[in-house]
Design an enzyme around this catalytic site. Structure first.
Site, PDB file in Angstrom:
ATOM      1  N   HIS A 455       1.178  -1.420   0.004  1.00 43.44           N
ATOM      2  CA  HIS A 455       0.010   0.271   0.676  1.00 43.44           C
ATOM      3  C   HIS A 455       1.119   1.274   0.067  1.00 43.44           C
ATOM      4  CE1 HIS A 455      -0.443   0.552   4.339  1.00 43.44           C
ATOM      5  NE2 HIS A 455       1.098   0.349   4.497  1.00 43.44           N
ATOM      6  N   GLU A 456       0.264   2.416  -0.066  1.00 48.12           N
ATOM      7  CA  GLU A 456       0.950   3.739  -0.207  1.00 48.12           C
ATOM      8  C   GLU A 456       1.987   3.780  -1.721  1.00 48.12           C
ATOM      9  OE1 GLU A 456       1.151   6.741   0.573  1.00 48.12           O
ATOM     10  OE2 GLU A 456      -0.935   6.464   2.006  1.00 48.12           O
ATOM     11  N   GLY A 457       1.429   3.135  -2.082  1.00 44.08           N
ATOM     12  CA  GLY A 457       2.450   3.375  -3.890  1.00 44.08           C
ATOM     13  C   GLY A 457       2.914   1.829  -2.998  1.00 44.08           C
ATOM     14  N   GLN A 462       7.179   3.008  -6.319  1.00 49.64           N
ATOM     15  CA  GLN A 462       8.018   3.920  -5.463  1.00 49.64           C
ATOM     16  C   GLN A 462       9.126   3.806  -6.274  1.00 49.64           C
ATOM     17  OE1 GLN A 462       7.466   5.600  -2.700  1.00 49.64           O
ATOM     18  NE2 GLN A 462       5.575   4.936  -2.337  1.00 49.64           N
TER      19      GLN A 462
END
Ligand SMILES: Cc1cc2nc3c(=O)[nH]c(=O)nc-3n(C[C@H](O)[C@H](O)[C@H](O)COP(=O)(O)OP(=O)(O)OC[C@H]3O[C@@H](n4cnc5c(N)ncnc54)[C@H](O)[C@@H]3O)c2cc1C
Length: 602
Positions: A455-457, A462
């Site tokens: 999650h969060e990229g 990333q």
């Protein structure tokens, strides 16, 4: 861990110097310590004892509401009452005006005690976003209720067909009536669409849930604008509110379509939410009522404003899971008798077994965990300190901090997600068969931590961000500034007995990283450079961590923790830093095997 936190904050990052800034003038080392003490205590009493319980008693939906263990309600209440939801806010609105560095360190105790129960990360992120981009009325009604802990918040970006690629968001937001712009809470729309994976999307912990939703406003032809340009941001509360923030008694048209059953992190609900399917009819009509935040088309920009802190938060959670596994396996290794030491004449079976911590291989696994978890903690707190510099430093300091965060944030998010997960795997290994059972906590740490590369990229996203954007933007200004900072540490360590050798190794690693970055982009063809973005991310992260460890080792000289910190630093240089050669090798020669592999050959 507390000793390490205190050492990093006081001796390494010198948080006391933040009190010289007007915003933090009312604070002192003592007030910072008091916040840490309180959070450490609440985490110990209200979170840690229930970490396994929330794993085994998954959230359930009874057809009307989602049921969570009573312990989760108590933990939320204690966290809200601690004031941590408003830690960063102005004293004038009931906040603590705490530096982010101290807030992040204090929150680390909760992440270690039970990442899965979680606390206010999403709520704080949601409310902070409204403080940055919402109208005064939106701040007063929604953000304030979140800071008080009466309402909680979510971030609704992902959809079933739009995860990494948010440009494919298909949730529609249409103006709600001719007077839609006259609503005191902001321009009012009706939303229709599905949001997938929404953490804390449904529960009864708070009287209302404030969803922040990305959606597209159709053009005059009724079509959605392709790409991210068309994405706007909306506040969609679960329960309808009036302009004064009072609940009207009506449900908004947001319905739980289902709970996701996860590998770990089971203390927090994860939901598929249907917006505007007509389950509820606010104002007598189907369609979820949402108030726009900011201008049309600026939804992603508003969200990205909060990215640094959100990603540091994820990195810190990964770090603390690594730390929890390290401490559990260390305690186990100290008391588990097994095997005999290897001596010059072999093993003597007549001797009693020794605690496994006496075996070099077990110490290797503990050192690896220590170097990953404590190194990552240092990096996260360093990045948090940069966040403070962007807000309260002088102009030059703030500009440098912003630039450094550009290149360091992908590392702050990804490095602990990968290596503190590896730490959790090693913790299981230290416990042997016991580690593979649910009688010990380490397998849960691994399962909880497995989320963080997703999650969060994702890891891959990333990596693309780092190599494709961050290190090349502004003529490579971010990378150059980072190189200057690393070289300054090399310079200082070069004159210190015992640190000159790692300093030389770091200088050489930095040089190789710079050369590989150039080679990756030598042809200027993005597919060629970016095919090996993940090994680049891994090498970049290891160089950053080697730098962090050397700098920490410099600060540890003469400190009570010197022995352990130096050993972890030496471990990192002996076992970890050399790995970058393999990773940078494929990057520099633009290895094409993955890129050119054909689908039908698998
Ligand atoms: C427990 C949990 C909680 C979550 N909480 C939230 C939340 O609160 N709010 C929210 O909005 N979302 C949330 N998410 C969603 C999360 O952010 C997404 O899962 C993530 O963005 C990836 O999207 P996806 O699952 O659709 O995978 P995909 O995007 O389909 O990716 C699958 C794989 O393909 C790779 N990939 C995709 N595109 C590319 C590309 N262009 N180049 C190279 N590789 C690529 C990815 O790296 C990944 O390995 C949560 C997810 C989970 C599992």
């Amino acid at each position: 861990m507390r000793e390490t936190v205190d050492f990093l904050l006081q001796h390494w990052l010198r948080v006391d110097t933040l009190c010289e800034r007007p915003r933090f003038a009312e604070h002192s080392q003592d007030t910072f310590a008091a916040v840490l003490d309180t959070c450490e205590r609440i985490a110990r009493e209200k979170f840690a004892p229930f970490n396994r319980l929330v794993d085994t008693e998954e959230p359930r939906f009874d057809g009307e509401k989602v049921i969570l263990p009573e312990a989760t309600h108590a933990a939320w209440k204690a966290y809200a009452e601690s004031g941590m939801l408003a830690a960063a806010q102005d004293a004038g609105i009931g906040g603590m005006q705490l530096p982010y560095t101290v807030e992040a360190a204090a929150n680390a105790f909760f992440a270690k005690a039970s990442a899965s129960i979680g606390a206010g990360m999403l709520t704080v992120g949601n409310a902070n976003l409204l403080m940055a981009h919402g109208s005064p009325a939106q701040q007063r009604v929604f953000a304030m209720a979140e800071f008080e802990g009466r309402w909680s918040g979510t971030m609704c970006l992902s959809e079933p067909q739009a995860g990494s690629s948010l440009s494919d968001v298909a949730t529609r937001a249409e103006p709600d009536g001719d007077d839609f712009e006259a609503d005191p809470l902001g321009p009012r729309y009706r939303l229709r669409g599905n949001k997938m994976w929404i953490s804390a999307g449904e529960h009864e912990l708070t009287e209302n849930i404030v969803h922040l939703v990305l959606a597209k406003i159709p053009g005059p032809d009724g079509k959605l604008v392709p790409g991210t340009r068309g994405i706007s941001l909306f506040i969609v509360p679960k329960r309808m509110v009036d302009a004064e923030g009072r609940l009207t008694g009506e449900r908004n048209d947001v319905a739980l379509a289902g709970l996701n059953h996860k590998c770990g992190w089971r203390g927090t609900t994860n939901t598929l939410l249907n917006f505007g399917e007509g389950r509820f009819r606010p104002g007598g009509r189907a369609g979820a009522v949402g108030w726009r935040v900011g201008k049309p088309g600026e939804g992603l920009r508003c969200m990205f404003h909060m990215m640094n802190e959100a990603r540091i938060g994820v990195g810190l959670a990964a770090t603390m899971l690594g730390m929890a596994g390290y401490e559990a396996s260390l305690a186990y290794a100290r008391q588990r008798p097994q095997g005999r030491p290897i001596t010059g004449s072999g093993k003597d079976p007549a001797q009693p077994p020794v605690p496994i911590i006496q075996h070099a291989d077990v110490k290797r696994m503990l050192l690896a965990q220590k170097s990953y978890a404590e190194g990552a903690l240092a990096l996260e707190l360093y990045c948090a300190r940069l966040v403070d510099d962007t807000h309260t430093g002088d102009a030059a300091t703030a500009a440098d901090a912003r630039l450094l965060l550009e290149v360091l944030t992908p590392i702050a998010k990804s490095w602990p997600s990968e290596w503190c997960l590896e730490a959790n795997s090693l913790a299981i290994q230290v416990l042997g068969g016991y580690g593979y059972t649910r009688d010990f906590p380490v397998e849960q740490y691994w399962r909880d931590n497995r989320l963080n590369m997703i999650h969060e990229g994702t890891h891959g996203i990333q990596a693309l961000d780092l190599l494709g954007r961050k290190v090349v933007m502004d003529g490579g200004a971010g990378l150059k500034l980072l190189a200057t900072r690393i070289s300054a540490t090399v310079e200082r360590a070069g004159h210190v007995e015992g640190l000159a050798e790692p300093a030389n190794a770091l200088a050489a690693a930095l040089q190789r990283l710079g050369a590989a970055t150039k080679s990756a982009w030598a042809t200027g063809v993005p597919e060629e450079a970016l095919a090996n973005a993940v090994p680049y991310l891994q090498a970049f992260g290891h160089v950053v961590l080697a730098w962090t460890w050397l700098d920490v080792a410099l600060a540890a000289r003469g400190h009570a923790l010197e022995g352990g910190k130096l050993a972890a630093m030496r471990y990192f240089y002996a076992f970890e830093l050399p790995k970058i050669d393999a990773w940078l090798g494929v990057v520099a020669r633009r290895e094409e095997v993955a890129r050119t592999m054909r689908d039908e050959w698998f």
